[in-house]
Scaffold this motif. Structure first.
Motif, short mmCIF file in Angstrom:
data_model
loop_
_atom_site.label_atom_id
_atom_site.label_comp_id
_atom_site.label_asym_id
_atom_site.label_seq_id
_atom_site.Cartn_x
_atom_site.Cartn_y
_atom_site.Cartn_z
N LEU A 16 34.77 26.53 -34.02
CA LEU A 16 33.76 26.11 -33.05
C LEU A 16 33.96 26.83 -31.72
O LEU A 16 32.99 27.30 -31.10
CB LEU A 16 33.84 24.59 -32.84
N HIS A 17 35.21 26.96 -31.28
CA HIS A 17 35.51 27.66 -30.03
C HIS A 17 35.12 29.12 -30.13
O HIS A 17 34.58 29.70 -29.17
CB HIS A 17 37.00 27.54 -29.70
N PHE A 18 35.38 29.73 -31.28
CA PHE A 18 35.02 31.13 -31.48
C PHE A 18 33.50 31.29 -31.42
O PHE A 18 32.98 32.25 -30.83
CB PHE A 18 35.55 31.65 -32.81
N MET A 19 32.78 30.36 -32.03
CA MET A 19 31.33 30.39 -31.99
C MET A 19 30.83 30.32 -30.55
O MET A 19 29.98 31.12 -30.12
CB MET A 19 30.74 29.22 -32.78
N ILE A 20 31.35 29.38 -29.78
CA ILE A 20 30.92 29.19 -28.40
C ILE A 20 31.21 30.44 -27.58
O ILE A 20 30.36 30.91 -26.82
CB ILE A 20 31.61 27.96 -27.77
N LYS A 21 32.40 30.98 -27.74
CA LYS A 21 32.79 32.19 -26.99
C LYS A 21 31.86 33.35 -27.32
O LYS A 21 31.40 34.07 -26.42
CB LYS A 21 34.23 32.56 -27.33
N THR A 22 31.59 33.56 -28.60
CA THR A 22 30.73 34.66 -29.03
C THR A 22 29.31 34.49 -28.51
O THR A 22 28.70 35.42 -27.98
CB THR A 22 30.71 34.77 -30.57
N ILE A 23 28.80 33.27 -28.66
CA ILE A 23 27.44 32.98 -28.19
C ILE A 23 27.34 33.15 -26.68
O ILE A 23 26.36 33.67 -26.16
CB ILE A 23 27.04 31.55 -28.61
N TRP A 24 28.38 32.71 -25.98
CA TRP A 24 28.42 32.77 -24.52
C TRP A 24 28.30 34.21 -24.03
O TRP A 24 27.61 34.49 -23.06
CB TRP A 24 29.73 32.15 -24.03
N HIS A 25 29.01 35.12 -24.71
CA HIS A 25 29.05 36.52 -24.26
C HIS A 25 27.96 37.39 -24.88
O HIS A 25 27.75 38.51 -24.43
CB HIS A 25 30.42 37.11 -24.58
N GLU A 26 27.31 36.87 -25.92
CA GLU A 26 26.26 37.65 -26.59
C GLU A 26 24.95 36.86 -26.61
O GLU A 26 24.32 36.68 -27.64
CB GLU A 26 26.70 37.99 -28.03
N ARG A 27 24.54 36.41 -25.43
CA ARG A 27 23.35 35.56 -25.35
C ARG A 27 22.10 36.23 -25.92
O ARG A 27 21.27 35.58 -26.53
CB ARG A 27 23.10 35.18 -23.89
N GLY A 28 22.00 37.54 -25.71
CA GLY A 28 20.82 38.25 -26.20
C GLY A 28 20.70 38.25 -27.71
O GLY A 28 19.59 38.29 -28.26
N GLU A 29 21.85 38.18 -28.39
CA GLU A 29 21.86 38.16 -29.85
C GLU A 29 21.61 36.76 -30.41
O GLU A 29 21.21 36.61 -31.57
CB GLU A 29 23.21 38.67 -30.38
N PHE A 30 21.86 35.75 -29.58
CA PHE A 30 21.74 34.36 -30.03
C PHE A 30 20.94 33.53 -29.03
O PHE A 30 21.46 32.59 -28.41
CB PHE A 30 23.13 33.74 -30.23
N PRO A 31 19.65 33.85 -28.87
CA PRO A 31 18.84 33.13 -27.87
C PRO A 31 18.69 31.64 -28.14
O PRO A 31 18.65 30.84 -27.20
CB PRO A 31 17.49 33.85 -27.92
N ILE A 32 18.61 31.25 -29.41
CA ILE A 32 18.45 29.83 -29.73
C ILE A 32 19.76 29.09 -29.52
O ILE A 32 19.82 28.08 -28.82
CB ILE A 32 17.96 29.63 -31.19
N LEU A 33 20.84 29.59 -30.12
CA LEU A 33 22.14 28.93 -29.99
C LEU A 33 22.63 28.91 -28.55
O LEU A 33 23.17 27.91 -28.08
CB LEU A 33 23.17 29.61 -30.89
N SER A 34 22.45 30.02 -27.84
CA SER A 34 22.94 30.07 -26.46
C SER A 34 22.15 29.13 -25.56
O SER A 34 22.68 28.63 -24.56
CB SER A 34 22.86 31.50 -25.91
N SER A 35 20.91 28.84 -25.92
CA SER A 35 20.11 27.93 -25.11
C SER A 35 20.64 26.49 -25.18
O SER A 35 20.33 25.68 -24.32
CB SER A 35 18.64 27.96 -25.54
#
Length: 355
Positions: free
Chosen positions: A226-245
């Protein structure tokens, strides 16, 4: 395998016989005190801070008693020490199941539950929508979370229809889970807990049993993924617009206590310790505690204003020479340097070691 043993032994190992058994409990459950925050950083245990908030206090005491009875640890009035026998047990447990790579309780403990609750509720809603079902018992009973997801869906529905939104979330999850696997994380530990249409998610006990791993280890592995997911989403917002939102309202992964944040505001205006203490009608030592907390939590915070570079060097050399993080021992060696300076330097040091 009882990974709870390994977790406790590892913390004791890192504490080097300089902290109490209570310090281990406070660290793993995430006690919000300056002392526990200091312990996490000074002894390179940030990754384990608040990674076991659901820990049962009685189970912890029973486990400690067993470890003491078997000779793995020795407890005195104020400290706990790992014995040679305990080191051997720890090494054996860790050799097969090392602490998950991306576990980072220090950075993500305050937002992991928020992200998880929003995500799991959203998945439940979208999977039920796919079957034209609008009546179901929400997997998350927290009303603020429910209301937030409701507002989020209202905003997204202005852009996507139900099917488009579901497909976009599916593709983002598929992508992030592939990245997880490539980085030695197990997304199955996440997916198994999702609740969908007429399909309840599994409990941690059920998943651990199915995966043939200890439940404590599963909980750590779940959080690591879960932490890895959050970190990745946090730094790659453009790749994950739904999750990062789902984290758009969180501007930073670290958060100060409200009082320390007030002090931080004054520091940004160039005020010194004495001025802040006078204006806030607090003791100088309280403001110093706040500054230590800021130094602990904000990696960009510089301590040069409070500790000259040459003094920092002397403290660092003393710590390495004495092989200790005990304030009194360091202060006795550096009699002309105050505790505040020592605490600040320790807060910027890291000496994480492998078992």
């Amino acid at each position: 395998m009882n990974y709870f043993y390994a977790l406790i032994l590892y913390c004791i190992y890192q504490f080097k016989g300089e902290r109490s058994i209570k310090a281990v409990q406070y660290l793993l459950t995430g006690k919000k005190s300056t002392q526990t925050l200091q312990d996490a950083v000074w002894y390179s245990l940030q990754h384990l801070y608040s990674v076991y908030p659901e820990m049962d206090a009685d189970a912890f005491i029973d486990t400690v008693k067993k470890l003491e009875k078997t000779g793995s640890i020795v407890i005195s009035d104020k400290t706990v020490t790992l014995t040679d026998s305990g080191k051997k047990v720890l090494s054996e447990l860790m050799s097969g199941y090392p602490i998950p790579d991306h576990l980072n309780g220090w950075q993500f403990h305050k937002i992991e539950q928020l992200f998880w609750q929003r995500l799991t509720l959203l998945i439940q809603i979208l999977t039920n929508w796919a079957y034209s079902e609008t009546k179901f018992i929400p997997v998350v009973r927290d009303y603020p979370i429910q209301n937030w997801v409701k507002r989020w869906l209202g905003e997204k529905r202005q852009i996507y229809n139900k099917k488009q939104l579901s497909l976009r979330l599916y593709h983002e999850l598929f992508t992030i889970f592939e990245i997880c696997e490539q980085n030695r994380e197990n997304p199955d530990y996440i997916v198994a807990r999702f609740t969908g249409y007429q399909k309840p998610g599994y409990t941690s006990t059920q998943i651990a049993k199915q995966a043939a791993v200890d439940e404590t280890y599963y909980l750590l592995a779940f959080r690591s993924c879960l932490h890895f997911m959050i970190k990745t989403i946090w730094h790659e917002r453009g790749e994950f617009p739904i999750l990062s939102s789902l984290l758009a309202d969180r501007k930073s992964p670290w958060t100060l206590t409200s009082s320390s944040w007030e002090t931080y505001k004054f520091l940004k205006y160039g005020k010194n310790v004495e001025e802040i203490a006078k204006f806030r009608k607090l003791k100088k030592s309280t403001i110093e505690d706040h500054i230590v907390e800021i130094a602990l939590l904000d990696p960009a915070f510089s301590i040069k204003t409070y500790v000259k570079p040459e003094t920092q060097k002397r403290i660092t050399e003393a710590v390495n020479l004495l092989h200790t993080r005990k304030l009194k021992t360091i202060k006795d060696y550096l009699t002309d340097i105050d505790y505040f300076s020592i605490r600040l330097v320790l807060s910027k040091m890291n000496d994480k070691k492998d078992v």
